[in-house]
Every structure is written in C-alpha cells, then in structure tokens.
Design a protein around this motif. Structure first.
Motif, PDB file in Angstrom:
ATOM      1  N   PRO A  17       0.799  -1.231   0.000  1.00  0.00           N
ATOM      2  CA  PRO A  17       0.000   0.000   0.000  1.00  0.00           C
ATOM      3  C   PRO A  17       0.832   1.281   0.000  1.00  0.00           C
ATOM      4  O   PRO A  17       0.490   2.225  -0.705  1.00  0.00           O
ATOM      5  N   SER A  18       1.921   1.315   0.770  1.00  0.00           N
ATOM      6  CA  SER A  18       2.631   2.591   0.925  1.00  0.00           C
ATOM      7  C   SER A  18       3.300   3.058  -0.362  1.00  0.00           C
ATOM      8  O   SER A  18       3.648   4.227  -0.491  1.00  0.00           O
ATOM      9  N   ILE A  19       3.506   2.179  -1.326  1.00  0.00           N
ATOM     10  CA  ILE A  19       4.058   2.631  -2.611  1.00  0.00           C
ATOM     11  C   ILE A  19       3.106   2.274  -3.765  1.00  0.00           C
ATOM     12  O   ILE A  19       3.501   2.227  -4.932  1.00  0.00           O
ATOM     13  N   ASP A  20       1.830   2.071  -3.404  1.00  0.00           N
ATOM     14  CA  ASP A  20       0.774   1.857  -4.401  1.00  0.00           C
ATOM     15  C   ASP A  20       1.061   0.721  -5.374  1.00  0.00           C
ATOM     16  O   ASP A  20       0.810   0.846  -6.577  1.00  0.00           O
ATOM     17  N   VAL A  21       1.579  -0.357  -4.852  1.00  0.00           N
ATOM     18  CA  VAL A  21       1.832  -1.515  -5.719  1.00  0.00           C
ATOM     19  C   VAL A  21       0.738  -2.562  -5.517  1.00  0.00           C
ATOM     20  O   VAL A  21       0.445  -2.947  -4.385  1.00  0.00           O
ATOM     21  N   VAL A  22       0.126  -2.978  -6.610  1.00  0.00           N
ATOM     22  CA  VAL A  22      -0.752  -4.139  -6.619  1.00  0.00           C
ATOM     23  C   VAL A  22      -0.375  -4.917  -7.865  1.00  0.00           C
ATOM     24  O   VAL A  22      -0.457  -4.394  -8.968  1.00  0.00           O
TER      25      VAL A  22
END
Lengths: 254, 261
Positions: free
Chosen positions: B120-125
């Motif tokens: 979440p903290s680096i917007d990775v999915v």
C-alpha cells in the motif's frame, strides 16, 4: 563452475526429498542438501562473513565470503564435525590471550577439523589443517571450491552437523601474528595464527538459493527518455519563430 | 490589391499571434518534457546515517557487521536505525512502538502458492507468477507480457510457510520506463506488504529492514538463508545504471516478517 551449474539444476527436485526425510547413511548418494550460515566473530576479531554449501553424495561445493579480518595474514579455514554442531558463546572464557578462545577450548561445541578449506587444489582433509601456504591470506576474501569428502564427513554434512571456523586473530593489534603464547595446534606458530576468528554452524537451507544478484532492471532512468516531447517542443518553437520572422518580413515588404 | 491590404494586415496579426503562441507552447512542452524526466529509483538510507539523503554509494553492509541480526534481540535496534526519524513517529500512531520490542508470534501456514502482492505505501498491486532458476543458477526475471508484473521464486517457501518467501520485480523497463518495483527502495521499517495466496488467505508482512547491495557482493545467506519464522524478501534493482553492462549495479532488498495471516 560447471559443477555448480549441474548442482543447481539438481538442487530443485532434491531439496523436496531433503526436507521430507532426514538423510540416512544409505540415501545421501543422489541427494543434494543446501547448507548456509552467517559467520559471526569470535575473539572480537572484527570480521564477518557467510558460507554457502551444496553437498551431493560425497561432493561438496562451498563458497565462503569473509570481511574484516587481519590483512596480509593467512586464515586457516575448516569445516568441523563431531561436537554439538554449534559455535561457542563468544563471551566464553578461553585459555588464550586475556581469556581469548583458542581452537581447542571450544572443541565440544564445534568438534574436530574434518575438512580443510584450502585453495590451489591442495589436500582438503584434516591432515592439511595447518597448510598455511594454501589458505586465503587476506582480511577480506571470497573462496569457492568443489571437492570430495569421505563418507562419514558427507553424512555429517547431510545431517547439518558441520561448523565452519575461520582462524587467525591479531589480539594485540600488532598487525601480524605474534605474541608469547604458541598455538595449541602447532607449537611452531603463534596462538594468534590459529585462534578462531569467525564461526558459523551450517544450517539446512529452506530453498535452493539463486546465485548472485538479480537482473531486475531494464534500462537507465538517467538518459533523456522524453526525447519525443522535447524534440516536439523544440520544433514548435522553431516553427513559431520562423513564421513570426517571415510574417514580419512580409509585412515590412508590403 | 487595395482590398487585400486590410485583410493581409489582419492575417498578419493573426499569423504573428499564432507564431508567438507556437513558441510559447513549444517552450511549455520542452519544460514539461525536461521536468518529467524520470528520476532515479529511490534508495534506502544508508544504515548509519538515516537522516542523510542517499546516493547509491555502495556499502551499507560494511558498517553493519552483524547483518542478519539473526539470533539476537538486537533486531529492534536495527529496525530503529533503518527507520528515518519521521516515519518512525508516523508509525507510532499504529501502536508500532509497543509491538516492536517483542516479535509478534504468528503461526506458520501450510503451503499455498501466492497469487497477488500488495504494498500500500508505494501503491503496488501486482498479480504474481512463479519463476525458477536459469541454467546459470541465477533467478529468472519476469519477461514478455508479464515484464511489469512481480514474480514469486517457486523454489522459495510459499508466503506464510517458515522461511523467506522471495518475490522479485523489475525497477525499470527498456528505456528506463518505471516498472512494478520502481519505488521499492522508498519502503521503510514498519511499512507492510500483503501477499494473497491461492487458498484465499492473505498474509501480512511488516518491513524491518531495507538495504541495497552491489550485485557482485550480494549477501546470499543473508537474503536467502534460513529463518526461524515466515519472512518475505522483496527484490529489485537499484543504484547506478551501468551503460556498458546494460544493468543496474545494485540490488535493493526489502526484509519483512509475517505479522498476520
């Protein structure tokens, strides 16, 4: 290196077998066990490192990386077997310089030398334990070699009983191995030359570890990747300036 | 002729205006082009000087002789040093501070392959696919249609099993375009990563260390070596780009341990 590759290929299927059942005397032949340990300092040697080994049957591949030991002095390195398969407490009181741990002081922990990690194709048995000319002679080094070991040593390693010990500590900071006390292993050498500096008990790995770094980069972010945008902008500026100049000239003429 | 004059005059003004506009737009386009030049991927702060902005100078590991901190409670100290002051305070709100002294005890899970990773903290999915070892013993990397997806090393434990689960992703693609793990080096101790498994369970890992290593000094045992509990390693490239080798000189490695599953 060829051997390493072959071992790596073997390792993936074999590792399952290893984790399923502990090795016994008869089934180590076609089995690869992968062993790892970090090397922690003894005798405040100031060093650190790691060891990584793959053992298939009687064949051992091992890589030892060491940093921060005494430079320009040989560092005998061995795999010990037959003790409690562990390293001594670094704070244990030994019989050496100001209570330093000498090799024989901790024999109950790591056992006897069974493999000598020599270079130059030299003997790797315990007979070469103090083959000073063929051990690494830097404070920081990477050692890698493939060799065969006797059956009982192979079994011990498959069981995860091996302990890697690197020797050579400059207790008095003189920059070389010296001092009054002679070695408990060879009375022609100063004890500093054979006192243990790093120790790590080999543990069975939880995977067949990939070799080296990972190639997860495609290109540099350092270059000009917006070249299209920048070129387009430049073109617009040039065209605009040109048109402006042309128009001014035409107006002046008419 | 004379009827043309006023028209030409007006057209002249119009042309001038257009020309000026073109120049202005051109300048703006150039400015945007230069300003949006992709920055270098973020690097973790050097272990000893968390306050300083870091260049990829190589050896934080030199300063940290006891790298893994594997068998002593000094882990807490390490997390503290790798967390820059500000973010450590942010985390405080979540009760981070009280959790840190005692490692959270979580039960290991049965094997189930990972299908998605979320940071979440680096917007990775990203969906995950399994990769193995190449012939030379190195880790295969995502390619083709899946270049920009993260991958799970299928020789490593599945998430939630005891041992280090290894997940890798590219930092950049050809021409330096950002890829899935571009911002990995911006993670800090206390950040979380979630990995969803085939059986529907999601395992949450908490970052305790972020480090950068020269590829030729990659600490194999430190990264891939055995652990006592379920852990996670997120790996990408970092550091200077070597034009001759066409690769980054370093690897960025994020170490995390399971806190929930």
């Amino acid at each position: 290196m060829k051997v390493t590759t072959a071992l790596a290929a073997l390792a993936a299927p074999a590792i399952l077998a290893v984790s399923a059942a502990p090795a016994t005397a008869h089934d180590i032949e076609n089995e690869t066990v992968e062993l790892m340990t970090s090397l922690d300092e003894l005798n405040d040697s100031g060093g650190s490192g790691e060891a990584w080994a793959k053992v298939t049957g009687n064949e051992v591949w091992i890589k030892v990386e060491v940093q921060g030991l005494l430079d320009g002095a040989p560092h005998a390195q061995h795999i010990h077997l037959g003790g409690a398969a562990e390293c001594p407490d670094p704070s244990m009181m030994g019989s050496g310089y100001e209570g330093a741990i000498r090799t024989t002081d901790a024999i109950d922990s790591y056992g006897e030398v069974r493999v000598s990690l020599t270079g130059n194709d030299a003997d790797t048995s315990e007979a070469a334990a103090l083959d000073v000319a063929n051990f690494p002679a830097d404070g920081t080094y990477t050692y890698e070699r493939t060799f065969e070991v006797p059956q009982d040593v192979a079994e011990g390693l498959h069981h995860g009983d091996g302990v890697v010990v690197v020797h050579g500590v400059d207790h008095d900071g003189s920059g070389e191995y010296d001092g009054e006390q002679m070695s408990d292993l060879d009375d022609s050498l100063p004890s500093e030359a054979t006192d243990p500096a790093l120790c790590g008990a080999l543990q069975e790995g939880q995977m067949s570890a990939p070799g080296g770094g990972v190639a997860t980069g495609g290109g540099s972010t350092g270059g000009l990747e917006n070249t299209g945008l920048i070129a387009g902008g430049a073109l617009l500026v040039a065209a605009g300036a040109g048109a402006f100049a042309l128009n001014q000239r035409r107006r002046a003429e008419s | 002729m004379s009827t043309d004059q006023p028209g030409q005059g007006r057209r002249g003004v119009l042309l001038t205006a257009l020309a000026v506009l073109a120049v202005l737009v051109g300048v703006v386009v150039i400015a945007v082009g230069v300003a949006t030049q992709r920055p270098d991927p973020p690097s973790p702060p050097a272990a000893t000087s968390a306050a300083e902005p870091t260049e990829a100078t190589g050896g934080p590991e030199d300063e940290q002789p006891d790298e893994a901190g594997s068998d002593d409670p000094a882990d807490d100290g390490q997390s503290a040093t790798s967390a820059p002051g500000s973010s450590a305070q942010d985390e405080g709100q979540d009760g981070q501070e009280t959790e840190q002294p005692a490692e959270p005890e979580v039960a290991a899970l049965d094997p189930s392959e990972p299908v998605e990773v979320r940071i979440p903290s680096i917007d990775v999915v990203s969906p995950l696919h399994p990769l193995g070892l190449a012939e030379d013993g190195t880790l295969e990397v995502p390619s083709g249609d899946r270049y920009d997806e993260a991958a799970w090393y299928d020789g490593s434990p599945t998430p939630g099993e005891v041992g280090p689960t290894v997940i890798e992703g590219h930092v950049t693609g050809a021409g330096g375009v950002e890829s899935v793990f571009f911002d990995l080096g911006a993670l800090r101790a206390g950040d979380t990563a979630e990995v969803e498994r085939e059986d529907g369970r999601t395992v949450t890992f908490e970052v305790y260390r972020v480090d950068q290593f020269a590829k030729d000094a990659f600490p194999t045992v430190d990264v891939y070596g055995p652990t006592d509990s379920p852990e996670l390693r997120l790996i990408t490239c970092g550091g200077e780009f070597d034009e001759a080798e066409q690769s980054h000189e370093d690897n960025t490695v994020v170490y995390a341990r399971m806190v929930e599953g």
